[in-house]
Write an enzyme that holds these catalytic residues in place. Structure first.
Site, PDB file in Angstrom:
ATOM      1  N   GLU A 224      29.208  33.600   4.022  1.00 15.92           N
ATOM      2  CA  GLU A 224      30.107  33.331   5.135  1.00 15.92           C
ATOM      3  C   GLU A 224      30.787  34.647   5.537  1.00 15.92           C
ATOM      4  O   GLU A 224      31.208  35.412   4.672  1.00 15.92           O
ATOM      5  CB  GLU A 224      31.156  32.327   4.631  1.00 15.92           C
ATOM      6  CG  GLU A 224      32.292  32.053   5.562  1.00 15.92           C
ATOM      7  CD  GLU A 224      33.300  31.086   4.916  1.00 15.92           C
ATOM      8  OE1 GLU A 224      33.133  30.692   3.749  1.00 15.92           O
ATOM      9  OE2 GLU A 224      34.252  30.742   5.620  1.00 15.92           O
TER      10      GLU A 224
ATOM     11  N   ASP B  99      33.422  37.772  -4.488  1.00 15.13           N
ATOM     12  CA  ASP B  99      33.048  38.677  -5.576  1.00 15.13           C
ATOM     13  C   ASP B  99      33.098  38.006  -6.950  1.00 15.13           C
ATOM     14  O   ASP B  99      33.968  38.301  -7.770  1.00 15.13           O
ATOM     15  CB  ASP B  99      33.943  39.917  -5.569  1.00 15.13           C
ATOM     16  CG  ASP B  99      33.119  41.166  -5.377  1.00 15.13           C
ATOM     17  OD1 ASP B  99      32.024  41.216  -5.954  1.00 15.13           O
ATOM     18  OD2 ASP B  99      33.552  42.065  -4.640  1.00 15.13           O
TER      19      ASP B  99
ATOM     20  N   ASP C 128      40.196  42.081   4.302  1.00 11.43           N
ATOM     21  CA  ASP C 128      40.721  41.607   3.016  1.00 11.43           C
ATOM     22  C   ASP C 128      42.230  41.822   2.920  1.00 11.43           C
ATOM     23  O   ASP C 128      42.831  42.482   3.767  1.00 11.43           O
ATOM     24  CB  ASP C 128      39.977  42.265   1.844  1.00 11.43           C
ATOM     25  CG  ASP C 128      40.136  43.778   1.819  1.00 11.43           C
ATOM     26  OD1 ASP C 128      41.255  44.280   2.060  1.00 11.43           O
ATOM     27  OD2 ASP C 128      39.135  44.473   1.561  1.00 11.43           O
TER      28      ASP C 128
ATOM     29  N   LYS D 178      25.047  40.425   1.606  1.00  8.96           N
ATOM     30  CA  LYS D 178      25.230  41.317   0.454  1.00  8.96           C
ATOM     31  C   LYS D 178      23.838  41.721  -0.013  1.00  8.96           C
ATOM     32  O   LYS D 178      23.014  40.872  -0.343  1.00  8.96           O
ATOM     33  CB  LYS D 178      25.981  40.565  -0.644  1.00  8.96           C
ATOM     34  CG  LYS D 178      26.357  41.402  -1.835  1.00  8.96           C
ATOM     35  CD  LYS D 178      27.384  40.659  -2.677  1.00  8.96           C
ATOM     36  CE  LYS D 178      27.919  41.512  -3.806  1.00  8.96           C
ATOM     37  NZ  LYS D 178      29.114  40.906  -4.418  1.00  8.96           N
TER      38      LYS D 178
ATOM     39  N   ASP E 274      38.262  38.950 -12.066  1.00  9.75           N
ATOM     40  CA  ASP E 274      38.524  40.223 -11.379  1.00  9.75           C
ATOM     41  C   ASP E 274      39.229  39.967 -10.051  1.00  9.75           C
ATOM     42  O   ASP E 274      38.893  40.546  -9.028  1.00  9.75           O
ATOM     43  CB  ASP E 274      37.219  41.005 -11.172  1.00  9.75           C
ATOM     44  CG  ASP E 274      37.468  42.465 -10.773  1.00  9.75           C
ATOM     45  OD1 ASP E 274      38.593  42.968 -10.993  1.00  9.75           O
ATOM     46  OD2 ASP E 274      36.541  43.092 -10.230  1.00  9.75           O
TER      47      ASP E 274
ATOM     48  N   SER F  84      29.960  48.604  -6.189  1.00 10.33           N
ATOM     49  CA  SER F  84      29.361  49.586  -7.088  1.00 10.33           C
ATOM     50  C   SER F  84      27.839  49.436  -7.107  1.00 10.33           C
ATOM     51  O   SER F  84      27.129  50.404  -7.296  1.00 10.33           O
ATOM     52  CB  SER F  84      29.954  49.464  -8.487  1.00 10.33           C
ATOM     53  OG  SER F  84      30.059  48.107  -8.856  1.00 10.33           O
ATOM     54  N   TYR F  85      27.345  48.237  -6.936  1.00 10.73           N
ATOM     55  CA  TYR F  85      25.890  48.091  -6.897  1.00 10.73           C
ATOM     56  C   TYR F  85      25.400  47.201  -5.762  1.00 10.73           C
ATOM     57  O   TYR F  85      24.357  46.582  -5.848  1.00 10.73           O
ATOM     58  CB  TYR F  85      25.338  47.643  -8.253  1.00 10.73           C
ATOM     59  CG  TYR F  85      25.995  46.426  -8.861  1.00 10.73           C
ATOM     60  CD1 TYR F  85      25.446  45.159  -8.660  1.00 10.73           C
ATOM     61  CD2 TYR F  85      27.156  46.533  -9.637  1.00 10.73           C
ATOM     62  CE1 TYR F  85      26.029  44.036  -9.213  1.00 10.73           C
ATOM     63  CE2 TYR F  85      27.745  45.411 -10.188  1.00 10.73           C
ATOM     64  CZ  TYR F  85      27.179  44.168  -9.971  1.00 10.73           C
ATOM     65  OH  TYR F  85      27.766  43.065 -10.524  1.00 10.73           O
ATOM     66  N   SER F  86      26.203  47.119  -4.711  1.00 12.28           N
ATOM     67  CA  SER F  86      25.780  46.346  -3.545  1.00 12.28           C
ATOM     68  C   SER F  86      26.413  46.889  -2.269  1.00 12.28           C
ATOM     69  O   SER F  86      27.392  47.619  -2.316  1.00 12.28           O
ATOM     70  CB  SER F  86      26.187  44.883  -3.713  1.00 12.28           C
ATOM     71  OG  SER F  86      27.599  44.771  -3.681  1.00 12.28           O
TER      72      SER F  86
HETATM   73  N1  ADE Z   1      33.154  42.241   2.953  1.00 14.89           N
HETATM   74  C1  ADE Z   1      32.615  41.792   1.830  1.00 14.89           C
HETATM   75  N2  ADE Z   1      32.259  40.525   1.952  1.00 14.89           N
HETATM   76  C2  ADE Z   1      32.587  40.142   3.198  1.00 14.89           C
HETATM   77  C3  ADE Z   1      32.500  38.919   3.927  1.00 14.89           C
HETATM   78  N3  ADE Z   1      31.966  37.840   3.374  1.00 14.89           N
HETATM   79  N4  ADE Z   1      32.973  38.888   5.170  1.00 14.89           N
HETATM   80  C4  ADE Z   1      33.521  39.978   5.688  1.00 14.89           C
HETATM   81  N5  ADE Z   1      33.637  41.145   5.071  1.00 14.89           N
HETATM   82  C5  ADE Z   1      33.182  41.222   3.829  1.00 14.89           C
END
Ligand code: ADE
Length: 315
Positions: free
Chosen positions: A113, A176, A119, A63, A158, A44-46
């Site tokens: 990393e 996150d 995910d 990020k 979360d 939402s903000y990144s």
């Molecule tokens: N998406 C968000 N964070 C990530 C990460 N650390 N590695 C791969 N995809 C991502």
């Protein structure tokens, strides 16, 4: 104020051109040390982009947070929480590593990393659901990581499949931590109770939010265990247990603990889920009780073998 502790500092021996005398020079990593690539995710903000170190060719996930936006949206606090939490969780199994942070005029950068296998949500979507053996494999790592995290005084608040990344070896990496709660100490008392104040309002995602947050406006470490129960259900069923057309209806279901197992849902997992998705957090299984459940009978927690095993075939 964005304190830049923990930033990457590289100390180099630099010989003087004339005298040859060696002096130490501190070089801070910056945006120019990386090539930016494809978008990995949007928050939402990144925004998260793939980044490659020009010096080492090593890949990172960067990020990027826009300062002006963070200030306007009053999100600066969350960025600091995320940074402090990741620093506290440094070298913790199952938690994404934060390597460097830096900033320029416009943005803040977190060099994280890189988890190249996406995910858990994408994995579930790709396969519809996850077979029992795979569910055990991922669930064992998630619950172990939650244990490490709670032992260090961090509540995620979360936890959801989007926040569970998979590294190069298909090992779980939680990410996150912008809405995490950092406890001052890890004593029992502190882990027990966290009444929300007005400034400490709702956090979480409707489908994974615990009934105590909705009913009594408090959360503690057991909200992460509730979310774990929802994710465990989802891996097998292919959908989260509490799902409705809107947030309000989802909340109604959560508060009533109204969910139904899908046909063919394995009995041992059913029993475990039933003992986690309990409205009264006092009666909900604790991490060690979850690890001791029949579903994990052939999993050896404790000697780290949860993190050494190859992933089973997805089905
Ligand atoms: N998406 C968000 N964070 C990530 C990460 N650390 N590695 C791969 N995809 C991502």
């Amino acid at each position: 104020e964005w304190a830049d502790r923990g930033a990457a500092m590289i100390v180099k021996d630099v010989p003087d051109k004339q005298t040859g005398k060696i002096t130490k020079q501190v070089i801070k990593k910056g945006i120019n040390d990386f090539k930016f690539g494809e978008t990995l995710g949007d928050g939402s903000y990144s925004t998260v982009l793939l980044a490659t170190s020009i010096e080492s060719n090593k890949k990172y996930a960067v990020k990027i947070l826009n300062k002006e936006y963070l200030i306007k949206q009053k999100k600066v606090k969350y960025v600091n929480i995320e940074k402090n939490t990741l620093q506290r969780l440094k070298n913790t199994k199952g938690i994404i590593s934060l390597y460097f942070t830096f900033q320029d005029e416009s943005s803040l950068y977190f060099l994280l990393e890189y988890a190249p296998n996406g995910d858990l949500l994408s994995l579930m979507r790709k396969h519809g659901s996850v077979n029992e053996k795979c569910t055990q494999y991922y669930a064992a790592q998630i619950i172990d990581a939650l244990g490490f995290m709670h032992d260090k005084g961090v509540i995620h608040r979360d936890l959801k499949p989007e926040n569970i990344l998979l590294d190069v070896d298909m090992k779980v990496k939680l990410t996150d931590f912008g809405t995490a709660r950092l406890l001052d100490s890890t004593s029992e008392d502190d882990l027990k109770y966290d009444l929300l104040t007005r400034s400490n309002s709702f956090v979480g995602t409707a489908e994974y939010v615990s009934p105590e947050l909705l009913n009594d406006n408090y959360v503690d470490f057991r909200c992460d265990i509730w979310a774990f129960g929802c994710i465990l259900f989802q891996m097998i069923a292919g959908k989260p247990p509490f799902k409705a057309n809107n947030e309000y209806l989802t909340f109604q279901k959560v508060m009533k603990v109204q969910f139904a197992f899908t046909a063919g849902f394995p009995m041992t997992v059913r029993d475990l889920v039933k003992n986690i998705l309990i409205k009264n957090p006092e009666r909900r299984l604790l991490i060690n009780q979850i690890k001791a459940h029949q579903f994990f009978a052939d999993v050896n927690f404790g000697n780290g073998s949860v993190w050494d095993k190859d992933p089973p075939e997805l089905g």
